[in-house]
Scaffold this motif. Structure first.
Motif, PDB file in Angstrom:
ATOM      1  N   ILE A  77     -81.050  14.358 -80.775  1.00 22.93           N
ATOM      2  CA  ILE A  77     -82.060  13.799 -81.669  1.00 22.93           C
ATOM      3  C   ILE A  77     -81.539  13.859 -83.106  1.00 22.93           C
ATOM      4  O   ILE A  77     -80.911  14.835 -83.520  1.00 22.93           O
ATOM      5  CB  ILE A  77     -83.389  14.577 -81.566  1.00 22.93           C
ATOM      6  N   VAL A  78     -81.801  12.791 -83.851  1.00 22.64           N
ATOM      7  CA  VAL A  78     -81.448  12.743 -85.276  1.00 22.64           C
ATOM      8  C   VAL A  78     -82.753  12.795 -86.064  1.00 22.64           C
ATOM      9  O   VAL A  78     -83.573  11.875 -85.981  1.00 22.64           O
ATOM     10  CB  VAL A  78     -80.662  11.461 -85.613  1.00 22.64           C
ATOM     11  N   TRP A  79     -82.935  13.867 -86.827  1.00 18.29           N
ATOM     12  CA  TRP A  79     -84.178  14.075 -87.557  1.00 18.29           C
ATOM     13  C   TRP A  79     -84.050  13.582 -88.998  1.00 18.29           C
ATOM     14  O   TRP A  79     -83.118  13.951 -89.704  1.00 18.29           O
ATOM     15  CB  TRP A  79     -84.561  15.555 -87.562  1.00 18.29           C
ATOM     16  N   HIS A  80     -85.021  12.773 -89.412  1.00 19.85           N
ATOM     17  CA  HIS A  80     -85.087  12.251 -90.782  1.00 19.85           C
ATOM     18  C   HIS A  80     -86.314  12.854 -91.473  1.00 19.85           C
ATOM     19  O   HIS A  80     -87.436  12.761 -90.939  1.00 19.85           O
ATOM     20  CB  HIS A  80     -85.253  10.732 -90.778  1.00 19.85           C
ATOM     21  N   PHE A  81     -86.137  13.420 -92.653  1.00 20.77           N
ATOM     22  CA  PHE A  81     -87.290  13.855 -93.439  1.00 20.77           C
ATOM     23  C   PHE A  81     -87.648  12.723 -94.397  1.00 20.77           C
ATOM     24  O   PHE A  81     -86.830  12.321 -95.234  1.00 20.77           O
ATOM     25  CB  PHE A  81     -86.990  15.131 -94.226  1.00 20.77           C
ATOM     26  N   ILE A  82     -88.876  12.201 -94.270  1.00 23.38           N
ATOM     27  CA  ILE A  82     -89.244  11.009 -95.033  1.00 23.38           C
ATOM     28  C   ILE A  82     -90.435  11.242 -95.961  1.00 23.38           C
ATOM     29  O   ILE A  82     -90.884  10.314 -96.637  1.00 23.38           O
ATOM     30  CB  ILE A  82     -89.540   9.819 -94.093  1.00 23.38           C
TER      31      ILE A  82
END
Length: 235
Positions: A77-82
């Motif tokens: 999984i690639v986690w993005h903080f947006i």
């Protein structure tokens, strides 16, 4: 599969993105889908993962950290903080995310760079720009973007990838395109200014303006409700 509701929604979202890219005369792999999973339980993320989704966007730090723990078996999984990023939360973001889309201050960028574990490699950064000049929205003002970009590009442990915006709600394709076009133009200016930076990402476009964003060059489209249904309350 038994998890058809999320799977069906995800397939419809992918088809919509593919159609928008085709209409814009762009290759089918020229933009990718970021599944915005804020306020949604880890179980729904697991369902989307089972249907091939790998990139997920989260707005609330503690909620995201809890989900990451629950889903730690899903290694790729690639986690993005947006979401908006406060200075006192940069360490956890630097340690647990691959991307941050919401950098709009040099202080935050410096803290992320200092706190990023070397073992994880550079943290991918998008600068959030307030393209609609809304007082209620975060984001660097367009006229201050160059100075911020220069500073971020010079920081080790960070990789400046592009720009992000959340434009004001607009009705109609052409009206929606206007602020998105401004973001694209700002990115083009940065590419000329910083040829050494891998400025390959325009994070723009959501459920209401996906088609407009793709016409203006979006490479990362953020969809939440279209995949997971209406958002529940943030706990």
């Amino acid at each position: 599969m038994s998890d058809a509701p999320v799977g069906d929604s995800l397939q419809r979202a992918r088809q919509r993105l593919t159609k928008a890219l085709e209409s814009a005369g762009r290759p089918p792999d020229d933009a990718r889908l970021l599944a915005v999973s804020k306020t949604k339980p880890a179980a729904l993320i697991r369902q989307a993962y089972a249907w091939g989704q790998r990139e997920f966007g989260e707005n609330y730090l503690q909620e995201a950290l809890d989900k990451q723990t629950e889903l730690s078996d899903l290694r790729d999984i690639v986690w993005h903080f947006i979401g908006p990023l406060q200075s006192n939360k940069t360490r956890a973001v630097a340690e647990h995310f691959a991307w941050v889309h919401s950098v709009d201050r040099a202080k935050v960028a410096r803290r992320l760079a200092e706190q990023r574990p070397a073992s994880l490699g550079p943290l991918n950064i998008c600068l959030q720009v307030n393209v609609s000049a809304e007082s209620s929205k975060a984001g660097v003002a367009p006229e201050a973007l160059d100075a911020l970009a220069d500073e971020v590009a010079a920081l080790s442990n960070l990789r400046l990838r592009g720009l992000m915006a959340i434009p004001a709600l607009a009705i109609g394709l052409e009206t929606q395109r206007e602020p998105l076009a401004r973001l694209r133009q700002l990115q083009e200016g940065l590419k000329r200014r910083l040829p050494q930076a891998p400025l390959d990402t325009l994070s723009m476009g959501m459920s209401d303006d996906l088609e407009a964003a793709v016409l203006e060059g979006a490479t990362l489209v953020r969809l939440g409700t279209a995949i997971f249904g209406a958002r529940g309350p943030h706990r």
